[in-house]
Design an enzyme around this catalytic site. Structure first.
Site, short mmCIF file in Angstrom:
data_model
loop_
_atom_site.label_atom_id
_atom_site.label_comp_id
_atom_site.label_asym_id
_atom_site.label_seq_id
_atom_site.Cartn_x
_atom_site.Cartn_y
_atom_site.Cartn_z
NE ARG A 15 -3.49 -1.49 -7.72
CZ ARG A 15 -2.29 -1.12 -8.17
NH1 ARG A 15 -2.06 0.15 -8.46
NH2 ARG A 15 -1.33 -2.00 -8.32
CG HIS B 18 -1.80 1.20 1.34
ND1 HIS B 18 -1.43 2.31 2.07
CD2 HIS B 18 -2.98 1.50 0.78
CE1 HIS B 18 -2.37 3.22 1.97
NE2 HIS B 18 -3.34 2.76 1.19
NE ARG C 277 -7.64 -4.38 -9.81
CZ ARG C 277 -6.53 -4.47 -9.09
NH1 ARG C 277 -5.50 -5.14 -9.56
NH2 ARG C 277 -6.43 -3.88 -7.93
CD GLU D 214 -4.09 -9.74 -10.70
OE1 GLU D 214 -3.48 -8.90 -10.03
OE2 GLU D 214 -5.32 -9.93 -10.61
C1 PEP Z 1 -0.79 -6.79 -9.83
O1 PEP Z 1 -1.09 -7.75 -9.13
O2 PEP Z 1 0.26 -6.74 -10.51
C2 PEP Z 1 -1.67 -5.63 -9.92
C3 PEP Z 1 -1.44 -4.65 -10.76
O3 PEP Z 1 -2.73 -5.60 -9.06
P1 PEP Z 1 -2.60 -5.15 -7.52
O4 PEP Z 1 -1.23 -4.62 -7.30
O5 PEP Z 1 -3.67 -4.16 -7.29
O6 PEP Z 1 -2.85 -6.45 -6.83
MG MG Z 2 -3.07 -7.89 -8.37
#
Ligand code: PEP
Ligand code: MG
Length: 760
Positions: A494, A397, A541, A638
């Site tokens: 996001r 974060h 997303r 992912e």
């Molecule tokens: C990732 O997993 O690379 C991504 C962009 O999503 P997040 O970082 O929000 O999980």
């Molecule tokens: Mg991710």
């Protein structure tokens, strides 16, 4: 107030009269810099036009009581107003002055000069109203009739359906937004290029000038290998000049007036482009611009009929500051090491936050030190000069939010809260992940520091690349910084921060029967981004809510306690268990689509089986949103599972995929991305990951499915290079990395073309 002002009469403070664009062109002109001549039809002229013709009453009547959520009505009203503006004759006195100004420009330049007509919006009490009005540009306009017609088109653009919707949503009074119109001569350069007033890579007092034949597009887009000259500022002499072979050039097609790419005549291909005399003129201009703006500049130039024009100028960077800090830090004592989570070097007073109630301690310019940042800390993070955490990797974060805010951050130090002393002064290097003792606390406010960080961003010209370079956005309130990178769109918007910022768990809205409120929160947030970036694509997303992060929210008490939330109830699997949240998101997207924001796409997170994609699409259809027809539908890659069986997802129907390498790395290497104990093993360059990425790109390319990357790896040069070579469609980087990645992509593309040509 005048109907028309020539650039000579304007300066940077004239935004209310001439809009941002017009005022800046005036500023450059008055600094004695030769910019192509032109004038601005002032905001007042637009006001006079609508009042004198009395169409303002009709416009107000049409807007009065308009339900902007009634899409058909909104479109009809927008069309009617635009038509009204385009059809209403411009009153004689206004028309006469515009004709006179155009004629004066013709006298200055040539008969029936070819011009660009651009809208430049302005609003009462606001420095920049670009958000509240549309920004249209019409190129290669010739002759007064076409000029007048396009001026009315610019005025009419104030009432595009999206603009009306945006102003209503933000309670912005339509009658307080005006529009100025810039009329500027188009330059038909015989040679053109770019000039940096200091060496952009070393910061040395050398100018770097690149030039090629024809219009500047060749150099800016990287399709032509330009001549390169290094000019030593101290001795005022050319230090080196490399003549490259210039195969193609861009020029204006005399018949159509359009820009075309043609072959460079043989006798010019290996001929030096910039003569010594031109070099003198250019470097003198470079010095003047730098002096005027008091900062190193990145400029674009063009030469037509021996006249040198400056077409663009913007600050390069704070190279000098960066160098000074570096040399200071060499002698400093390193007191803590962690991960470079957000670049930049900054000093400040340590404030340790052990409890959320202590956030008030953070004053402008402090260094926020904590175990791990949480969404509640964002307002304090904005005040801080830098951030240091005990926990977390480079995708935690603290890292994501810091990069987006442009604040240096060192994460995963293990012991910052116990090692660093409250109220002591430290310097942090967010690139190397180091914390030093002492330092000089910058006098500028955080806002100024952010501005500097931002300048670093816009340092490099937006090269045109075949591979799009997009930007990630997690906080709509920071979208402006992202937009200013001139990225080709948003490759990841996001949702988590939008929800966390409300303080209420999305499920609570549903349980309380407040779905409408949830939809409105989403509409308001997404709108800020899609409007700013329109017509560039924004991939929204859907929510990826980890239980541990959403626990602190009102209604989050019932979040399950998971041993490893990263492997737990999150992403699409959670959304399919709580379909009402996903449906609310689809409804919000549908609403925006109906308002004309056709630049939206939907991206699903954390899929491992094609059935998840199928089910999500069914839910979209249930709310009247037809995947692939109304909107592009894509997924994040992912999980290794989804990468390995990507063909099965393609068979289910996909418009695009985007690699979420933050997660893909943790799942492929079996490493919790938030656990600093294993962060030294966390590497996206692992051959297994590269293999998965290349496999997916190949399969998607065969099937005509777009590919992109929005994980942190997309901001890493060595990985970006492999992806471009494999044929990825776009890369989406963090705000701080867009410019670097863009240059890298341009270079790799050139190399690919060159290698292919050599093989022939
Ligand atoms: C990732 O997993 O690379 C991504 C962009 O999503 P997040 O970082 O929000 O999980
Ligand atoms: Mg991710």
């Amino acid at each position: 107030m005048n109907y028309v002002e020539f650039f000579e009469q304007l300066g940077k403070d004239d935004i209310p009269i001439a809009g941002g664009k017009g005022a800046n062109l005036g500023e450059l002109t008055n600094a004695g810099i030769p910019v192509p001549p032109g004038f601005v039809i002032t905001a007042e002229t637009y006001r006079k036009f609508v009042t004198k013709t009395e169409i303002i009453d009709k416009i107000n009547e049409l807007l009065n009581n308009l339900d902007i959520n009634d899409t058909n009505k909104l479109r009809a009203v927008s069309d009617e107003i635009k038509q009204l503006i385009k059809e209403t004759p411009i009153p004689d006195d206004i028309q006469r002055i515009i004709i006179e100004a155009y004629n004066a420009l013709c006298v200055k330049t040539e008969d029936d000069v070819t011009v660009a007509v651009r809208s430049s919006a302005t609003a009462e009490d606001l420095p920049d109203a670009s958000f509240a009005g549309q920004q249209d540009t019409f190129l290669n306009i010739k002759g007064i009739d076409d000029v007048l017609e396009n001026v009315r088109s610019c005025w009419a653009s104030l009432f595009e359906a999206r603009a009306i919707f945006y102003r209503e949503e933000n309670d912005f009074d339509h009658s307080r937004v005006y529009i100025a119109v810039v009329i500027q001569q188009m330059v038909n350069s015989e040679k053109a290029g770019v000039m940096f007033t200091v060496n952009p890579s070393t910061g040395e007092e050398q100018m770097l000038i690149e030039g090629a034949w024809g219009l500047g597009e060749g150099v800016v887009s990287g399709t032509v290998t330009p001549d390169t000259c290094v000019y030593d500022k101290e001795s005022d002499k050319e230090a080196s000049y490399i003549i490259n072979t210039k195969k193609t050039m861009f020029k204006k097609d005399e018949k159509t007036g359009k820009t075309i790419e043609t072959e460079v005549p043989d006798d010019l291909k290996d001929k030096r482009v910039i003569s010594e005399e031109e070099l003198k003129k250019l470097t003198q201009l470079g010095r003047r611009i730098e002096k005027h703006y008091k900062k190193p500049q990145d400029t674009e130039w063009g030469i037509e009929n021996d006249n040198v024009y400056m077409l663009q100028s913007r600050p390069i960077t704070t190279l000098k500051n960066i160098k000074e800090v570096k040399s200071e830090t060499i002698e400093r004592n390193i007191i803590l090491e962690g991960l470079g989570a957000s670049p930049g070097t900054v000093a400040g007073t340590v404030k340790i936050i052990n409890d959320i109630d202590e956030l008030d301690k953070i004053k402008d310019g402090d260094i926020l030190v904590t175990t791990m940042t949480t969404p509640d800390m964002v307002p304090a993070m904005k005040r801080a000069n830098g951030i240091v955490t005990n926990e977390g990797g480079v995708t935690c974060h603290a890292a994501i939010i810091s990069r987006e805010l442009g604040i240096p951050c060192v994460s995963g130090t293990g012991k910052a809260t116990t090692t660093l002393k409250e109220n002591s002064i430290v310097t942090i290097d967010g690139k190397k992940g180091l914390v030093f003792e002492g330092g000089e606390v910058a006098k500028e406010s955080q806002e100024e520091a952010n501005q500097i960080a931002q300048n670093v961003q816009i340092a490099t010209e937006p090269l045109l690349t075949v591979t799009d370079v997009k930007v990630n956005v997690s906080m709509p309130e920071a979208a402006q910084r992202a937009y200013e990178t001139q990225a080709d769109g948003v490759g990841l918007l996001r949702t988590e921060h939008m929800m966390l910022a409300t303080g209420v768990h999305p499920n609570k809205y549903i349980e309380d029967g407040r779905e409408d409120e949830l939809i409105q929160v989403l509409v308001d947030n997404i709108l800020k981004v899609v409007d700013l970036f329109y017509p560039k694509t924004v991939w929204y997303r859907t929510l990826d809510a980890p239980t541990d992060e959403f626990k602190t929210l009102e209604g989050g008490e019932s979040e399950p306690d998971e041993a490893n939330p990263m492997l737990g109830w999150r992403g699409i699997r959670r959304e399919l268990d709580q379909p009402e949240i996903l449906k609310a998101e689809f409804k919000a997207v549908k609403k925006l689509l109906e308002q004309g924001y056709t630049n939206l796409g939907i991206m699903l997170p954390l899929l491992q089986a094609p059935e998840e994609l199928k089910r999500a699409k069914e839910l979209a259809r249930e709310v009247g949103l037809i995947p692939h027809k109304d909107i592009d539908f894509g997924m994040m890659v992912e999980t290794p599972a989804s990468a390995i069986i990507i063909e099965d997802f393609i068979a289910e129907g996909l418009d695009f995929v985007s690699f979420g390498t933050n997660d893909l790395t943790q799942y492929t290497l079996a490493l919790d991305r938030n656990n600093e104990l294993v962060s030294k093993h966390y590497t996206e360059s692992h051959p297994a990951i590269i293999k998965l990425l290349v496999h997916v790109i190949e399969k998607c390319n065969e099937a005509g499915v777009k590919t992109s990357i929005c994980g942190q790896a997309g901001s890493k040069p060595e990985i970006a290079e492999k992806l471009v070579e494999a044929g990825i469609t776009s890369l989406s980087a963090n705000t701080d990395a867009v410019a670097t990645i863009r240059r890298l992509v341009a270079k790799i593309e050139k190399k690919i073309v060159l290698d292919a040509a050599r093989k022939q």
